[in-house]
Design a protein around this motif. Structure first.
Motif, PDB file in Angstrom:
ATOM      1  N   HIS B  90      30.091  48.254 117.835  1.00 35.88           N
ATOM      2  CA  HIS B  90      29.515  49.425 117.165  1.00 35.88           C
ATOM      3  C   HIS B  90      30.580  50.263 116.458  1.00 35.88           C
ATOM      4  CE1 HIS B  90      25.485  48.691 118.133  1.00 35.88           C
ATOM      5  NE2 HIS B  90      25.210  49.675 118.965  1.00 35.88           N
ATOM      6  N   LEU B  97      26.297  56.080 113.292  1.00 37.01           N
ATOM      7  CA  LEU B  97      25.714  56.030 114.635  1.00 37.01           C
ATOM      8  C   LEU B  97      25.988  57.358 115.338  1.00 37.01           C
ATOM      9  CD1 LEU B  97      26.892  52.463 115.742  1.00 37.01           C
ATOM     10  CD2 LEU B  97      24.614  53.139 114.955  1.00 37.01           C
ATOM     11  N   ARG B 140      22.835  46.628 121.998  1.00 37.55           N
ATOM     12  CA  ARG B 140      23.010  47.502 120.830  1.00 37.55           C
ATOM     13  C   ARG B 140      22.491  48.912 121.143  1.00 37.55           C
ATOM     14  NH1 ARG B 140      23.916  44.258 115.958  1.00 37.55           N
ATOM     15  NH2 ARG B 140      23.407  42.090 116.359  1.00 37.55           N
ATOM     16  N   GLY B 244      21.140  52.254 117.471  1.00 39.01           N
ATOM     17  CA  GLY B 244      21.983  51.084 117.738  1.00 39.01           C
ATOM     18  C   GLY B 244      21.472  49.828 117.069  1.00 39.01           C
ATOM     19  N   THR B 247      22.415  48.378 113.303  1.00 34.35           N
ATOM     20  CA  THR B 247      23.523  47.460 113.016  1.00 34.35           C
ATOM     21  C   THR B 247      23.028  46.044 112.719  1.00 34.35           C
ATOM     22  OG1 THR B 247      23.854  47.067 115.388  1.00 34.35           O
ATOM     23  CG2 THR B 247      25.132  48.845 114.384  1.00 34.35           C
TER      24      THR B 247
END
Lengths: 433, 433
Positions: B90, B97, B140, B244, B247
């Motif tokens: 991440h 984010l 994620r 998350g 991505t």
């Protein structure tokens, strides 16, 4: 015998620079005459892969493996610097691998995670191989060996395995449209059986001592290509397979920008140990790293044919393993590749107990990386050296081979009992552990 | 309420551009007056995360979720073009984010594999989410939600789950040094129980109807941060979690260089569906893609609260699911996020049967990708549309969420019987299948 150029093929995504096979065995005349410098290693054409080991140097007691040689001088100068811009998977490294005839699954490219609970000079890193297509390092090997099966036009592949190797071979064979037979022991865990069959493999459970004879029969009578070991006299494995493990070294270098001081590898037959070592020797040949890491084989203390061979100064040894939970690296027979990697790198052959591996597995899991017990043998090895006051050259990389789902004793632990949701004091006691 | 800047912190590896939380719910006055243009969405500071949904627009029957907003104009112009040069996980996407306070495990970066058995215009690709740290897409989300727990200084995290979500939360909590409680059902499979405990989580098995009340009690009395849904009135989940999943969109774009025509997503509460959709809307905002893919929710036909909500034109629905093997996406309660993604993208809410998912799982495995039965819901959805003669806009991406090891009925299949190694005719029959 002289080297022979690899047959070019339109199916190869990027041209391989592989030129032939070269024996790792010492020529018999040199071995017979102490003090005589060994002659040049026997060489053979690239095809067919010498799955039975070197036909010149092998003896009744040792089947010497061969390795693949390359036209190293033909590699573009910016090959490693531009790696990140090429597609992922073995394709990224194709020139330094045997031809990739089988389609890939984006094998490799696994992360290097800091292990902060083990503070050593230069840092300790875990290479998490559970992030592969079938969740173990074996995918790196099987992309290459199944490609060899496609290359020789085999009807299918056959493998003796009750775990990661078999499932990986089954997945790559399925993707390549080849049949796959997996010779397992009769006590194959049900989850592994389901894993193998999901990919459409034929599972053939037989008593342990019948595994290799049956594998040989499937090779000879059904024309399947063997992607695991074929030789009873020490381990040779597949001639091309360990090349796939070189990519671990390439990736570590790409991520760290240098060669680590030491690499600790859970070790069964020593194929990964050799492959990682060879990858670093190639990086050193190109002047990209100034040293080759010390390679540490980490075998279960219950067995340890590599440690026995190193101790005795012989190319390979047989042992009678006692019980161990680390079934994935529980081997009675060693091979010469591992001896070469340990000896040439100035590393060591460590024996780790089940208790040491279990403790290392828990340490890894509490850092978010849950591996099977054998996967933690590398971390167990570093801890053993550190505890004994031995110097460990850093940075250190430990390979963690596979996910915790693969453990045989996974379901042996009693299940967690229900909790009474109305009893807050009881819930609190559980929360406090 | 006005937007509030994110609190900067030295723990954040790269500065997040998150500015606040914004309700996805329509303001009550606009909803009450048909024909009236909805007013601006209610906005809230970034901290604390609104785990109970929007306090302004939620009603007794619908808890509207909030989403995170960003200072989009402050993103460096070359952010997406230079993604490959930044560290994996991440971290690569940190500005878009919420702040990443919890250490990572190199989540994401999963491969996009061609599915050649399903030839559609533009190609069909499988995004193999089993290549994540705990072998599912949930990593994620949990990197983000456990970061939120660190951000609010919680004593631990609590999650209601009997599978992937719980294990992923446990892994991230362990790495962050937080306690983790997983409220499971009493019939939690032993392998999942072992999986959760490996990371040191406290497992709390209770009857299904007691799961959410107990989770709430652990939040209120023990000060744990909830990383799964807290609301009985429709699903809101965690305020930051779906970020998350954005991505996945960034990675698909990075690999294909364009937005696919359609994305098929195995759907439970619709958090991933929403996250992937939002990621593409961001790429479109920056002019990097010229369309946002049609988002297809693929729910088990035995339930399907999202399909029910779309059919009825309501923000969320309750259903009474029948039996299904796709336990990971077997939900009685829907949420508004999924409705938004389907509606705004011009996609659809598909219901796939267990037989369709099982066939798709086998198709994937024969291509080398072994997922749990729910993981194949996306491929089952494409096949259903194609079989019905519906146009499917390509290229198509199907998300495969998790590994085959997670299936509950894995061990229900009878084990393969031993074979007599001396009976070659018998071996040959097995090889022929």
């Amino acid at each position: 015998m002289t080297s022979s150029p690899a047959t070019p093929s339109p199916a190869t995504p990027t041209a391989s620079l592989a030129t032939g096979q070269r024996s790792l065995g010492v020529p018999a005349d040199a071995a017979d005459a102490p003090g005589t410098a060994p002659g040049p290693a026997p060489r053979f054409p690239l095809w067919p892969p010498l799955t039975g080991g070197c036909p010149v140097t092998s003896t009744d007691s040792v089947a010497y493996p061969v390795e693949v040689d390359y036209a190293y001088d033909e590699l573009p100068a910016d090959f490693f610097a531009t790696a990140g811009s090429r597609p992922r998977g073995h394709e990224r490294w194709a020139p330094l691998l045997p031809p990739l005839y089988a389609p890939g699954l984006a094998e490799g490219g696994t992360p290097l995670l800091p292990l902060e609970t083990l503070p050593l000079e230069g840092g300790v890193w875990v290479k998490d191989e559970s992030r592969n297509p079938t969740w173990s390092h074996k995918d790196r090997l099987n992309r290459v060996t199944v490609s060899a099966a496609v290359g020789v036009g085999a009807a299918g592949v056959v493998v003796a395995s009750s775990g990661n190797h078999g499932a990986s071979a089954a997945a790559y064979a399925a993707r390549a449209g080849l049949r796959c037979a997996v010779v397992t022991s009769v006590d194959v865990p049900p989850a592994v059986d389901a894993f193998l069959r999901a990919y459409g493999a034929t599972v053939l459970p037989v008593p342990t001592e019948e595994r290799w004879p049956l594998l040989r029969r499937v090779v000879e009578r059904a024309g399947y290509h063997p992607v695991s070991n074929l030789t009873p006299a020490a381990h040779t494995g597949h001639a091309f397979g360990p090349e796939g493990y070189k990519t671990i070294a390439y990736e570590i270098f790409a991520e760290l920008g240098l060669a680590p001081g030491s690499v600790f590898v859970p070790t069964g037959y020593g194929e990964m140990l050799f492959g990682v070592w060879k990858g670093f020797t190639e990086l050193a040949r190109y002047g990209l790293v100034d040293r080759v890491p010390r390679m540490y084989a980490c075998e279960p203390a219950a067995g340890g044919p590599l440690a026995a061979a190193v101790r005795a100064g012989v190319p390979a040894a047989h042992v009678s393993p006692g019980p161990t939970a680390a079934y994935a690296i529980d081997c009675a027979v060693g091979g010469y590749r591992g001896v070469v990697a340990v000896r040439e790198s100035g590393g060591g052959a460590l024996l780790v107990s089940d208790a040491e591996m279990a403790a290392a597995r828990d340490e890894l899991a509490r850092g978010g990386v849950w591996g099977e017990v054998s996967a933690a043998a590398g971390v167990a090895g570093v801890r053993q050296l550190a505890r004994g006051g031995w110097a460990v050259e850093g940075p250190v990389v430990c390979v963690s081979t596979s996910s915790g789902f693969k453990d045989r004793d996974l379901l042996a632990v009693p299940a967690t009992g229900a909790v009474d949701p109305g009893d807050w004091a009881g819930v609190e006691r559980r929360l406090r552990g």
